[in-house]
Design a protein around this motif. Structure first.
Motif, PDB file in Angstrom:
ATOM      1  N   SER A 178      -9.224 -78.410  -3.967  1.00 44.06           N
ATOM      2  CA  SER A 178     -10.459 -78.635  -3.222  1.00 44.06           C
ATOM      3  C   SER A 178     -10.819 -80.108  -3.249  1.00 44.06           C
ATOM      4  O   SER A 178     -10.516 -80.818  -4.212  1.00 44.06           O
ATOM      5  N   CYS A 179     -11.473 -80.543  -2.178  1.00 41.88           N
ATOM      6  CA  CYS A 179     -12.046 -81.882  -2.118  1.00 41.88           C
ATOM      7  C   CYS A 179     -13.455 -81.774  -1.543  1.00 41.88           C
ATOM      8  O   CYS A 179     -13.742 -80.895  -0.733  1.00 41.88           O
ATOM      9  N   ALA A 180     -14.327 -82.694  -1.966  1.00 45.19           N
ATOM     10  CA  ALA A 180     -15.701 -82.724  -1.485  1.00 45.19           C
ATOM     11  C   ALA A 180     -16.070 -84.145  -1.099  1.00 45.19           C
ATOM     12  O   ALA A 180     -15.736 -85.104  -1.810  1.00 45.19           O
ATOM     13  N   THR A 190     -17.715 -91.090   0.189  1.00 44.46           N
ATOM     14  CA  THR A 190     -16.601 -91.097  -0.742  1.00 44.46           C
ATOM     15  C   THR A 190     -16.231 -89.670  -1.130  1.00 44.46           C
ATOM     16  O   THR A 190     -17.015 -88.728  -0.955  1.00 44.46           O
ATOM     17  N   VAL A 191     -15.029 -89.505  -1.673  1.00 45.49           N
ATOM     18  CA  VAL A 191     -14.458 -88.182  -1.894  1.00 45.49           C
ATOM     19  C   VAL A 191     -14.051 -87.998  -3.347  1.00 45.49           C
ATOM     20  O   VAL A 191     -13.611 -88.938  -4.016  1.00 45.49           O
ATOM     21  N   THR A 192     -14.206 -86.775  -3.828  1.00 46.03           N
ATOM     22  CA  THR A 192     -13.673 -86.374  -5.118  1.00 46.03           C
ATOM     23  C   THR A 192     -12.909 -85.080  -4.946  1.00 46.03           C
ATOM     24  O   THR A 192     -13.247 -84.262  -4.065  1.00 46.03           O
ATOM     25  N   CYS A 193     -11.840 -84.887  -5.733  1.00 38.50           N
ATOM     26  CA  CYS A 193     -10.987 -83.715  -5.594  1.00 38.50           C
ATOM     27  C   CYS A 193     -10.723 -83.071  -6.942  1.00 38.50           C
ATOM     28  O   CYS A 193     -10.782 -83.730  -7.991  1.00 38.50           O
ATOM     29  N   ARG A 223      -6.078 -84.490  -7.773  1.00 45.68           N
ATOM     30  CA  ARG A 223      -7.149 -85.478  -7.689  1.00 45.68           C
ATOM     31  C   ARG A 223      -6.921 -86.373  -6.482  1.00 45.68           C
ATOM     32  O   ARG A 223      -5.842 -86.385  -5.883  1.00 45.68           O
ATOM     33  N   LEU A 224      -7.951 -87.119  -6.133  1.00 43.55           N
ATOM     34  CA  LEU A 224      -7.847 -88.095  -5.060  1.00 43.55           C
ATOM     35  C   LEU A 224      -7.036 -89.290  -5.551  1.00 43.55           C
ATOM     36  O   LEU A 224      -7.202 -89.739  -6.689  1.00 43.55           O
ATOM     37  N   VAL A 246       1.252 -85.272  -5.671  1.00 47.41           N
ATOM     38  CA  VAL A 246      -0.139 -85.484  -6.048  1.00 47.41           C
ATOM     39  C   VAL A 246      -0.332 -86.936  -6.480  1.00 47.41           C
ATOM     40  O   VAL A 246       0.405 -87.479  -7.286  1.00 47.41           O
ATOM     41  N   GLY A 247      -1.332 -87.544  -5.887  1.00 47.05           N
ATOM     42  CA  GLY A 247      -1.631 -88.917  -6.231  1.00 47.05           C
ATOM     43  C   GLY A 247      -1.131 -89.908  -5.213  1.00 47.05           C
ATOM     44  O   GLY A 247      -1.528 -91.056  -5.211  1.00 47.05           O
TER      45      GLY A 247
END
Length: 763
Positions: free
Chosen positions: A238-240, A246-249, A256-257, A294-295
Motif C-alpha cells: 500500500s501507498c498513501a 508526498t508519499v509513504t508506503c 517502501r517508497l 523494491v526500492g
C-alpha cells in the motif's frame, strides 16, 4: 479544554480539505501480463498538447508496445490482468463508449472491442479481473467481466474501488459499503465517515474525514500515522499520498517508497499487483517502482496527461491544465492546502503571563475564531448548494415525460436518484447490459455519412413523419434494403448539462435500442441498427410500406381496412405483438404508448407494433406494479395509471382497448362532439356496447357486417369494453385478448389473402 478546542478546529479544517469528489477517472493504468507489467498512460502530443494518445510500455524494461486502436477521443483508461480499457469522451449526446483489448503473452494486442455504450460513466476502476463503473447522475453500479455479480446491490455508492473479488464504495453519508465474494472485506468493513476508499487484491483501506487511514482484509505492514489525501493499493502493498503530495508506503518484504522519491510531490498515484506509479506535480512526468525490485524506481513517461478534462471543477482547475484540454480544464485535488507536511495537528500556543505572549494568544484566539466562523459559513454554503442541487434534480426529474419511479424519488437519500439516465427504465444496469450486448454485433452501427447520403442529407422529400424523438425518413440503402430512419431533433447543450428536450430525445433513443435489441417477433417492427455520432442519434428500422393504422382509419379514402375481416386481422396482429412483450420477454416490457399511429402495416398488411421510446421493463416477480409518474398519449392513457401512478401490463391493455374502439367506430381517441366539444371514444362507445347497440355506432365508412361478421364484431365490442374497465384487475390479459380475437376472426370465415401471425418468436 484548549486541546479539545484545537482538535475540533483541526477536524473542521480537514472536513473541508477532504470532501468527496464528483469524478473518479484516471489517465493511467497498470496491466499485469503473463511475463511482465505494462504501464499505459494518455500522453499529450509533442506538436499539440490538446491531443493525447494512449502510450503503453513494459515495466521495468521500458519496451514501447506498438499497436493500433480506434481513432477516438479518450477521456480515461483502466486495466487489469492482461486487459486494457478505454473510456471514450462523452459527446454532446451524453453517450459514452467503453472498449477494451487484451495483451497476449508476447505483449501483442487483440482487436479493440466495445463492451459498453450508454450514459456517461463518472467513475471507472478495475481490479485484477473485474471492472466496474458508476453511471452518470444515478450512482448506479455497472460491472463487466464479473459473471453472476448483482450490480443492483451496489446502487447509491460513489468513489468505487474494485479489488480481487470485491468492490467497495461510499454511501451518500460517507459510510463504507462493500460487495462481492471476499468475506473478510465485506464483513470487516469499518464504521465511520470517510472521504475515500481504495482496494488492493485482498485488502482495502479508507481515509477518514480527519485524514487518518484504516485498513481491513489481509493487512500487511504498519499503517502510517498522519493526514492523507489518497491511497494506492496493490497485492499486500500500500501507498498513501499525504496532503502535501508526498508519499509513504508499507507492505510485505519491507515494501517502501524509494528514498530518492521521499520528497517528491505527486498529483495522483495508482497501483496494481506489485507495481506503483505516480504523476509528479512539478512536471507531470510518470514514475513507477516496485514489482520485484523494491526500492528501485524509473521514469516511464516524460509527460502524461495529469487527469481527465472537465468542464467544471468543484475545487478549481489544475494550474496551467487548459493547455491539455481542447474544451475544459483538469481539476485539481481538493486537498491541496497549506497544512503542515507531516499532517500533524497544529501545535497549541504555549501559555505565558508575558504581555507579548498574551498578545500572541489573543491573536491566535482571533485566528481560531475567524477560522471557526469561516469554516461554519463555508459549511453552510456547501449545504445550501447541495440542497439546491438535490431539489433541482428532484424537481426537474430529468425523466422522459416525467416518468421516473416515485418510490425512489421519495427515498432518494437511501435508494438514490430516480434519474435512470434521466428517466430510462428503472433497471439501468439491465439497460446498459443490453446496450453493451447489442453493440457487439447484434445490431449494425451505420456511419452517419451513409444515412445522410441515403436521405439526401435528411431532406424534406424523404421525410415521411415523426416518431417519439424526431423525424422519420424513408430511404434505400446501397444493399437494396428499404429502411425508415428516425433522427433525433438536434438541441444545443453544454457538456453534462443537456436541455430537457435533449434528455427526452436521448432517453427515447436508448429505450428503443434497449428494448428492440432484445426482441424478435413477426408483429414487432424490426430494428436494423443505429448511429451515434457526436450529437447525432439515429435509429434505422425496416420500412413498412403501408404506413400507420391511424392513417388508414382516419385519413386515407381508399384502404383495404374498409373490410371488417381486415380490421380484426390487424387487431389480432397488434395483440400478438403486445402479448409477446408482456409474456414471452423476460423481464416483460410495458410499451406505455399503444395507439393506432404506433401500429404499422407492411406490404402484406401484417401489423407491427412500433415506437418503444416510452417503454419500460415490467416489475419483478414479487412486485405487482411499478410506481411511475404517468406517461403516454392523451386519450389512450390508462386513467388508473394516471390516478394512482402505478404501472402494470394492464395499462397497455387499456390503451389497446381504446384502439379497438377506434377500429370499431372509426372515431379518433379524442374527437369533436356534434357541438364541437372534445369527446373521448370510450365515453362515446361504452354506453352503446352496454346497451347492445353497437351496430348503431360502427364505422359508417365500412359496409354493414355480414351475418357471420356481426357476431364477431359484437364480440370484439364486448372485449374492448372489458379492456377499458376502470380497474386493471378487471381487464383481460393480452393472452386472453389474443385468444378472443382468434375466435372472432375464425367466426368471420377464411381470409385467403392474409397470412396468419404467430405468437412465437422468430428464429
Amino acid at each position: 479544554m484548549a486541546l479539545q478546542h484545537s482538535s475540533f478546529i483541526f477536524l473542521l479544517v480537514l472536513f473541508f480539505v477532504h470532501p468527496i469528489l464528483s469524478f473518479s477517472l484516471s489517465t493511467l493504468s497498470i496491466t499485469e501480463n503473463v511475463n511482465n507489467t505494462i504501464i499505459c498512460a494518455l500522453v499529450p502530443s509533442v506538436t499539440n498538447t490538446q491531443v493525447s494518445f494512449l502510450n503503453c510500455t513494459t515495466f521495468p524494461t521500458s519496451t514501447e508496445l506498438p499497436y493500433t486502436y480506434p481513432n477516438i477521443s479518450v477521456s480515461a483508461i483502466t486495466g487489469g490482468d492482461g486487459f486494457q480499457c478505454l473510456l471514450r469522451s462523452p459527446t454532446a449526446s451524453l453517450v459514452t463508449t467503453l472498449g477494451c483489448f487484451r495483451f497476449s503473452s508476447n505483449n501483442s494486442t487483440s482487436a479493440y472491442k466495445r463492451i459498453y455504450r450508454g450514459p456517461m460513466l463518472e467513475e471507472l476502476d478495475a481490479g485484477n479481473s473485474h471492472m466496474c463503473g458508476r453511471v452518470n447522475r444515478t450512482n448506479s453500479l455497472q460491472c463487466w467481466q464479473w459473471p453472476g455479480f448483482n450490480t443492483s446491490i451496489g446502487r447509491n455508492i460513489s468513489r468505487i474501488a474494485v479489488g480481487g473479488e470485491f468492490v467497495c464504495g461510499l454511501s451518500e453519508f460517507g459510510g463504507v459499503e462493500c460487495f462481492g465474494n471476499d468475506t473478510a472485506i465485506v464483513t470487516g468493513k469499518p464504521t465511520g465517515n470517510f472521504s475515500l476508499v481504495s482496494a488492493g487484491f485482498n485488502h482495502a483501506c479508507g481515509i477518514y474525514l480527519n485524514g487518518s487511514i484504516t485498513c481491513w482484509g489481509v493487512r500487511v505492514g504498519n499503517i502510517p500515522v498522519g493526514t492523507f489525501a489518497s491511497l494506492a493499493l496493490g497485492n499486500n502493498r500500500s501507498c498513501a499520498v499525504r496532503t502535501n503530495g508526498t508519499v509513504t508506503c508499507w507492505g510485505d518484504n519491507d515494501f517502501r517508497l524509494p528514498e530518492s522519491m521521499a520528497d517528491t510531490q505527486f498529483l495522483s498515484f495508482i497501483a496494481k499487483g506489485k507495481t506503483f506509479c505516480g504523476i509528479v506535480t512539478s512536471n507531470y512526468s510518470l514514475f513507477c517502482f516496485g514489482r520485484d525490485m523494491v526500492g528501485s524506481n524509473s521514469m516511464v513517461f516524460e509527460r502524461v496527461l495529469p487527469g481527465p478534462c472537465r468542464m467544471n471543477c468543484p475545487h478549481g482547475p489544475l494550474p496551467g491544465s487548459s493547455i491539455f484540454c481542447n474544451n475544459g480544464v483538469i481539476c485539481r485535488r481538493s486537498c491541496e492546502t497549506t497544512l503542515t507536511p507531516s499532517g500533524s495537528p497544529p501545535a497549541l500556543p504555549p501559555s505565558s503571563s508575558s504581555g507579548g505572549d498574551n498578545n500572541k494568544g489573543r491573536n491566535n484566539n482571533a485566528r481560531i475564531a475567524f477560522l471557526v466562523v469561516g469554516s461554519v459559513g463555508t459549511f453552510a454554503l456547501v449545504m445550501v448548494l447541495c440542497f439546491s442541487f438535490f431539489k433541482f434534480c428532484k424537481g426537474r426529474g430529468c425523466r422522459i415525460h416525467d416518468s421516473g419511479r416515485l418510490d425512489e424519488v421519495a427515498t432518494a437519500p437511501q435508494n438514490g436518484s430516480s434519474l435512470r439516465l434521466q428517466g430510462i427504465p428503472p433497471r439501468p444496469t439491465t439497460l446498459e447490459k443490453r446496450l453493451s450486448h447489442m453493440v457487439s454485433g447484434q445490431l449494425e452501427e451505420f456511419p452517419l455519412q451513409v444515412l445522410a447520403q441515403a436521405t439526401k442529407n435528411f431532406s424534406q422529400e424523404h421525410k415521411i413523419g415523426y416518431g417519439s424523438f424526431g423525424s422519420v425518413y424513408q430511404a434505400k440503402l446501397d444493399d437494396g434494403r428499404e429502411v425508415a430512419i428516425k433522427r433525433a431533433e438536434l438541441t444545443s447543450s453544454l457538456y453534462g448539462v443537456g436541455t430537457k428536450r435533449q434528455d427526452d430525445n436521448e432517453n427515447a433513443f436508448l429505450s428503443e435500442l434497449a428494448h428492440l435489441s432484445r426482441v424478435n417477433h413477426k408483429n414487432l417492427v424490426r430494428l436494423y441498427g443505429f448511429c451515434e455520432d457526436g450529437s447525432e442519434l439515429v435509429l434505422v428500422y425496416e420500412f413498412l410500406s403501408n404506413g400507420t393504422l391511424h392513417n388508414h382509419l382516419h385519413k386515407l379514402k381508399d384502404s383495404p381496412l374498409k373490410l371488417w375481416t381486415m380490421r380484426l386481422k390487424v387487431a389480432l396482429d397488434a395483440a400478438r405483438g403486445i402479448e409477446y412483450l408482456h409474456t414471452y420477454v423476460v423481464p416483460p416490457v410495458i410499451h406505455r404508448d399503444i395507439k393506432s399511429s404506433n401500429i404499422l402495416l407492411d406490404s402484406k398488411w401484417t401489423a407491427k407494433v412500433s415506437d418503444f421510446g416510452l417503454s419500460l421493463m415490467g416489475p419483478e416477480d414479487d412486485e405487482s406494479h411499478l410506481s411511475m409518474r404517468a406517461a403516454g398519449t392523451v386519450g389512450y392513457m390508462d386513467p388508473e395509471y394516471y390516478r394512482l401512478q402505478q404501472l402494470t401490463t394492464k395499462s397497455d391493455v387499456y390503451s389497446y382497448g381504446v384502439m379497438l374502439l377506434e377500429l370499431l367506430s372509426g372515431f379518433k381517441a379524442i374527437h369533436p362532439h356534434e357541438n364541437g366539444a372534445p369527446r373521448n371514444v370510450v365515453d362515446f362507445m361504452l354506453p352503446h356496447i352496454i346497451a347492445d347497440e353497437l351496430h348503431h355506432v360502427l364505422d359508417p365508412k365500412l359496409p354493414p357486417p355480414t351475418p357471420d361478421e356481426i357476431e364477431a364484431v359484437v364480440y370484439v365490442g364486448y372485449l374492448a369494453a372489458d379492456c377499458v374497465s376502470p380497474e386493471g384487475k378487471d381487464r383481460p390479459s393480452m393472452t386472453e385478448i389474443v385468444s378472443s380475437l382468434e375466435k372472432a376472426l375464425a367466426a368471420c370465415g377464411p381470409q385467403p389473402f392474409l397470412s396468419r401471425s404467430s405468437t412465437e418468436s422468430l428464429a
